[in-house]
Design an enzyme around this catalytic site. Structure first.
Site, PDB file in Angstrom:
ATOM      1  N   CYS A  28     -53.105   7.030  -6.812  1.00  0.00           N
ATOM      2  CA  CYS A  28     -54.465   6.821  -6.313  1.00  0.00           C
ATOM      3  C   CYS A  28     -54.458   6.678  -4.789  1.00  0.00           C
ATOM      4  CB  CYS A  28     -55.103   5.607  -6.997  1.00  0.00           C
ATOM      5  SG  CYS A  28     -56.905   5.554  -6.838  1.00  0.00           S
ATOM      6  N   ASP A  78     -40.933 -21.249 -20.356  1.00  0.00           N
ATOM      7  CA  ASP A  78     -40.346 -20.995 -19.032  1.00  0.00           C
ATOM      8  C   ASP A  78     -39.283 -22.031 -18.674  1.00  0.00           C
ATOM      9  OD1 ASP A  78     -42.213 -18.987 -18.962  1.00  0.00           O
ATOM     10  OD2 ASP A  78     -43.617 -20.077 -17.679  1.00  0.00           O
ATOM     11  N   GLU A 135     -50.294   3.845 -15.103  1.00  0.00           N
ATOM     12  CA  GLU A 135     -49.841   2.541 -15.598  1.00  0.00           C
ATOM     13  C   GLU A 135     -50.785   1.914 -16.624  1.00  0.00           C
ATOM     14  OE1 GLU A 135     -52.139   1.562 -11.757  1.00  0.00           O
ATOM     15  OE2 GLU A 135     -50.938   3.189 -12.594  1.00  0.00           O
ATOM     16  N   HIS A 178     -54.359   6.732 -12.683  1.00  0.00           N
ATOM     17  CA  HIS A 178     -53.486   5.572 -12.867  1.00  0.00           C
ATOM     18  C   HIS A 178     -52.663   5.724 -14.148  1.00  0.00           C
ATOM     19  CE1 HIS A 178     -55.044   2.882  -9.670  1.00  0.00           C
ATOM     20  NE2 HIS A 178     -56.145   3.616  -9.822  1.00  0.00           N
ATOM     21  N   GLY A 231     -55.100   0.925  -4.290  1.00  0.00           N
ATOM     22  CA  GLY A 231     -55.631  -0.126  -3.432  1.00  0.00           C
ATOM     23  C   GLY A 231     -57.124   0.058  -3.218  1.00  0.00           C
TER      24      GLY A 231
END
Length: 514
Positions: A83, A228, A172, A170, A56
């Site tokens: 983080c 979609d 990810e 991080h 964040g």
């Protein structure tokens, strides 16, 4: 959705929170992004296999900084803080966080200093991606350091008893070389997940839930021709059969041949009750003289509701409205209602229509990311061309025409767009970018064609590469390809005499021009 294995991600405003969720799902485990201050009672009720605290932009000491319910630390499930999440893990358990004199941004070398399950089987020295100004100075009681970097003496920590882990980097992002393996260790070794989340299991659960929700009711589903809405319709068809009624609103803003493709697929192949609302004149009349992009969107949304509602009234006992809302739509729209992330734009699928039409809402894809929708579509038997089709904006070609939207300009844009896509497919480069499109600019330029002066429209080509559409970079196509596309557009589309290529990244630009 009821899933036996779930990882909850508490979102503290990181730009990569969605990426965490996607990485977890890529490893075969369902994940959900929740608001950061969700009460512990709700989390306990969900029975997560593990919890991830995202990064964040704030400092843990900032006034108004988002904090989780402290009860999560006593919940008895594994936790991974990333983080800012690491700093919260320490700060809320008597650790100490401080602004760092040595900031770490970008690639950093991490050294593993103790054996542990999070880094089991991985290199003792590895490259990770850091992005932080604060650092952990003192770890809470019961925790031990397991990783260090030049700027962070506690780059990774663990409480072996509670199965609580924290990392300052991080995992990810792709720049953390072994990030996927780190998350896999957390999910499988620490949270003991077996990995049951896949397209087939999603389809089975969705069909059962649709049957239970709809009962004997009738469902109206809007079709646009994109992946979609097509996947939404096929899920409903498998669940309720001929009680599904699809509506295509032809607003004059569709891609070339889109109406015919939808009719061939759903009416002819899948035998769906498909109703076409030809409202081209109405939309063009309402858009006449309008150049402001937000006003265009509002007009298109309002007229769409009017037309759709009129068609839906002709369907006896219609009880439900189905929409192809995706998970990122819900996350981004939710931010405007109290989440810590900044809302970039509203989404046409989220809110508004069901309330006006007094229909109960069904959103079978609301738990999925775009790549998961494509995988489900493939499992349902949709063609490769449709499954891999690039995204298309809800307002259609209206937001790819800068300035006044007219029939003439729409026809020019449709032809130019078709040429661009055709050439990408011929060169086997269509799947190499995430989205490709043509924009018609609100200017004319002087040209020379056949020894005569021309004063005609300018078209801009746009193509981007991205994993999540949160950030994007322009696609580096071969110059010969761009030259061929430009030549074809100028020669074949009477009314365009100049073609340019957009080399902007996101940010600061967006993928679409409006």
């Amino acid at each position: 959705m009821s899933v036996s294995e779930t990882i909850i991600i508490l979102d503290f405003g990181s730009q990569t929170t969605q990426l965490i969720a996607r990485r977890v799902r890529e490893l075969g485990v369902f994940s959900e992004i929740w608001l950061p201050d969700t009460p512990i009672e709700e989390i306990r009720k969900a029975k997560p296999k593990g919890i991830i605290l995202s990064g964040g932009p704030a400092s843990v000491y900032d006034e108004g900084a988002a904090h989780p319910d402290p009860g999560i630390f006593e919940l008895g499930v594994p936790i991974l803080g990333i983080c800012y999440g690491l700093q919260l893990l320490a700060h809320l358990q008597d650790g100490e966080v401080s602004h760092s004199h040595v900031r770490e941004y970008g690639r950093t070398e991490l050294n593993i200093v103790e054996d542990n399950e999070l880094f089991r089987g991985l290199d003792r020295e590895q490259t990770v991606w850091m992005s932080h100004g604060d650092k952990l100075l003192k770890i809470p009681s019961g925790y031990k350091p397991i990783g260090v970097s030049e700027g962070a003496p506690y780059a990774a920590i663990v409480n072996h008893e509670k199965l609580h882990y924290g990392v300052q980097f991080h995992p990810e992002v792709s720049h953390t070389v072994q990030g996927r393996d780190i998350l896999d260790n957390f999910i499988r070794r620490i949270c003991r997940c077996t990995g049951q989340w896949n397209p087939r299991s999603f389809i089975k659960k969705s069909i059962n839930e649709i049957k239970e929700t709809v009962g004997d009711g009738q469902v109206v589903c809007g079709l646009s021709g994109g992946v979609d809405s097509s996947v939404t319709a096929l899920l409903l068809l498998k669940a309720i059969g001929d009680r599904l009624h699809c509506v295509l609103v032809d607003n004059a803003l569709l891609r070339k041949g889109e109406r015919e493709q939808v009719e061939a697929l759903f009416r002819d192949q899948f035998k769906v009750d498909l109703r076409i609302a030809d409202a081209q004149e109405k939309f063009l009349r309402e858009l006449s003289g309008v150049s402001d992009p937000e006003e265009k969107r509002k007009i298109i949304g309002r007229v769409f509701i009017e037309v759709f509602e009129q068609v839906a009234k002709g369907i006896d006992n219609a009880d439900f409205l189905a929409q192809g809302t995706l998970y990122p739509d819900l996350i981004e729209s939710r931010s405007a209602k109290g989440g810590p992330s900044v809302t970039i734009k509203s989404h046409h699928n989220v809110g508004g229509l069901p309330e006006k039409m007094h229909l109960k809402l069904i959103e079978p894809l609301k738990e999925l990311f775009k790549d998961e929708v494509r995988a489900v579509g493939k499992e349902l038997g949709l063609s490769e061309d449709l499954v891999k089709r690039h995204p298309f904006p809800g307002p259609g070609l209206a937001v790819r025409i800068l300035g006044d939207v007219t029939q003439e300009r729409l026809d020019l844009l449709r032809e130019a767009d078709q040429i661009f896509i055709d050439e990408l497919k011929k060169a086997d480069l269509y799947d190499g970018c995430a989205q490709a499109l043509v924009v018609l600019l609100p200017v004319k330029s002087v040209g020379v064609m056949g020894d005569e002066r021309t004063f005609e429209q300018v078209a801009a080509l746009r193509a981007v590469n991205t994993d999540d559409f949160m950030t994007a970079d322009f696609t580096r196509f071969p110059w010969d390809l761009l030259a061929k596309v430009a030549s074809r557009i100028i020669n074949e589309v009477r009314g365009i005499n100049r073609v340019v290529y957009d080399v902007s990244s996101k940010p600061p630009a967006t993928v679409e021009w409006e």
